[in-house]
Design an enzyme around this catalytic site. Structure first.
Site, PDB file in Angstrom:
ATOM      1  N   GLU A   1      -8.395  22.959  51.623  1.00  0.00           N
ATOM      2  CA  GLU A   1      -9.673  22.624  50.974  1.00  0.00           C
ATOM      3  C   GLU A   1     -10.521  23.868  50.733  1.00  0.00           C
ATOM      4  O   GLU A   1     -10.647  24.734  51.614  1.00  0.00           O
ATOM      5  CB  GLU A   1     -10.463  21.635  51.850  1.00  0.00           C
TER       6      GLU A   1
ATOM      7  N   ASP B   1      -8.254  10.126  59.325  1.00  0.00           N
ATOM      8  CA  ASP B   1      -8.846  11.329  59.927  1.00  0.00           C
ATOM      9  C   ASP B   1      -9.231  11.080  61.378  1.00  0.00           C
ATOM     10  O   ASP B   1      -9.812  10.030  61.698  1.00  0.00           O
ATOM     11  CB  ASP B   1     -10.146  11.684  59.186  1.00  0.00           C
TER      12      ASP B   1
ATOM     13  N   GLU C   1      -8.393  18.728  61.579  1.00  0.00           N
ATOM     14  CA  GLU C   1      -8.801  20.004  60.988  1.00  0.00           C
ATOM     15  C   GLU C   1      -8.512  21.131  61.975  1.00  0.00           C
ATOM     16  O   GLU C   1      -8.638  20.944  63.185  1.00  0.00           O
ATOM     17  CB  GLU C   1     -10.305  19.987  60.673  1.00  0.00           C
TER      18      GLU C   1
ATOM     19  N   LYS D   1      -4.913  12.855  60.557  1.00  0.00           N
ATOM     20  CA  LYS D   1      -5.197  14.209  60.068  1.00  0.00           C
ATOM     21  C   LYS D   1      -6.189  14.875  61.006  1.00  0.00           C
ATOM     22  O   LYS D   1      -7.134  14.226  61.464  1.00  0.00           O
ATOM     23  CB  LYS D   1      -5.764  14.165  58.642  1.00  0.00           C
TER      24      LYS D   1
HETATM   25  O1  KIV Z   1     -12.655  13.502  54.918  1.00  0.00           O
HETATM   26  C1  KIV Z   1     -12.101  13.627  53.812  1.00  0.00           C
HETATM   27  O2  KIV Z   1     -12.330  12.847  52.876  1.00  0.00           O
HETATM   28  C2  KIV Z   1     -11.157  14.717  53.644  1.00  0.00           C
HETATM   29  C3  KIV Z   1     -10.638  14.987  52.274  1.00  0.00           C
HETATM   30  C4  KIV Z   1     -11.703  15.466  51.380  1.00  0.00           C
HETATM   31  C5  KIV Z   1      -9.463  15.873  52.276  1.00  0.00           C
HETATM   32  O3  KIV Z   1     -10.827  15.367  54.577  1.00  0.00           O
END
Ligand code: KIV
Length: 286
Positions: A196, A97, A129, A127
């Site tokens: 989500e 992330d 958002e 990843k």
């Molecule tokens: O930060 C995280 O763990 C997530 C998942 C819940 C998809 O983004």
């Protein structure tokens, strides 16, 4: 002549790549993608044989560090935990992330930070958002060698604008917006997308109508894959359980019980015994 395709053991053991994940749209007959979060080498080692994708989620800020939200998570935290997870992973595709503030300002800043994560962690992708407003950033990164996973619906980094961690898409306008967000991220070149905390029909529609795999969490059984936070799935939290979580174990109670037994034995002098000590002198009977 045998009609069975021989199992290619090398293939079964090799590390899954972004194109492998990208190819797992269920309408092509693929099994759902199994995804979990991992933040440490120990969990990565335990999960790796069972998962297709391990996400070093910024949820680590709340799960490991006790923060109220993911807003306070830093690049250094994501890199340190990403490196630990890579050390424990042989097969799963590892995605990291990007933390709040590291990509929203401009595609160029997003590239600089994503490149740092890719270089220092050695993960397969990142990843981020966001929906329509992030599409140009997703395009910028994916055209420059950085595989991007999107994340729409309930977006924890937007907790303050959303007014809490609430399921999204109750009205038609919001539902349409989430769908448009997913479409924009897919068209911009994301290889997969986390959906989500949405009303189920929205996650189902996104799965049916966009051609990259959807990974649901509080999404829909129709999604191309599912993800949970490992500590939720294993029952390490003993208090709050969100509706979308299923606990497969009660590790929290198990750990607390182990600590209670240990404390009793230390206090009563049962632990450590001779077998836990080095160079114990045998007592000679008088
Ligand atoms: O930060 C995280 O763990 C997530 C998942 C819940 C998809 O983004």
């Amino acid at each position: 002549m045998s009609t069975h395709k021989p199992i290619d053991l090398d293939d079964a053991m090799r590390k899954l790549t972004v194109p492998d994940i990208r190819a797992r749209k269920r309408r092509d007959g693929a099994k759902p993608l199994v995804c979990l979060t991992a933040y440490t080498v120990l969990t990565a080692r335990l999960l790796d044989a069972h998962t297709d994708l391990l996400l070093v989620g910024d949820s680590l800020g709340m799960v490991l560090y006790g923060l109220d939200s993911t807003i306070g998570v830093t690049m250094d935290m994501m890199i340190a935990h990403g490196q630990a997870v890579m050390r424990g992973t042989k097969r799963s595709c590892v995605i990291v992330d990007m933390p709040f503030g590291s990509y929203q300002e401009s595609p160029q800043i997003a590239f600089r930070n994503a490149a740092r994560i890719m270089k220092e962690v050695g993960c397969a992708g990142v990843k981020i958002e966001g929906g329509l407003e992030m599409a140009s950033t997703v395009k910028f990164l994916s055209e420059r060698g950085i595989p991007v996973m999107g994340h729409v619906g309930l977006m924890p980094q937007s907790v303050h604008t959303a007014g809490g961690f609430k399921a999204q898409g109750r009205g038609d306008v919001q539902a349409q917006k989430i769908f448009a967000d997913a479409q924009a991220i897919a068209a911009a070149g994301a290889f997969a997308i986390v959906v989500e905390g949405t009303m189920e029909p929205i996650a189902r529609r996104i799965t049916d109508e966009i051609d990259i795999p959807t990974i649901g969490i509080g999404g829909s059984p129709a999604c191309d894959g599912q993800i949970l936070v490992t500590e939720d799935m294993a029952g390490l939290f003993t208090d709050f359980k969100p509706r979308f979580v299923k606990r497969y174990m009660d590790l929290g109670s198990g750990l607390a019980e182990a600590a209670r037994l240990y404390a009793d034995e230390v206090r009563s002098g049962v632990f450590p015994s001779d077998e836990h000590c080095f160079g114990v002198q045998k007592k000679i009977p008088e």
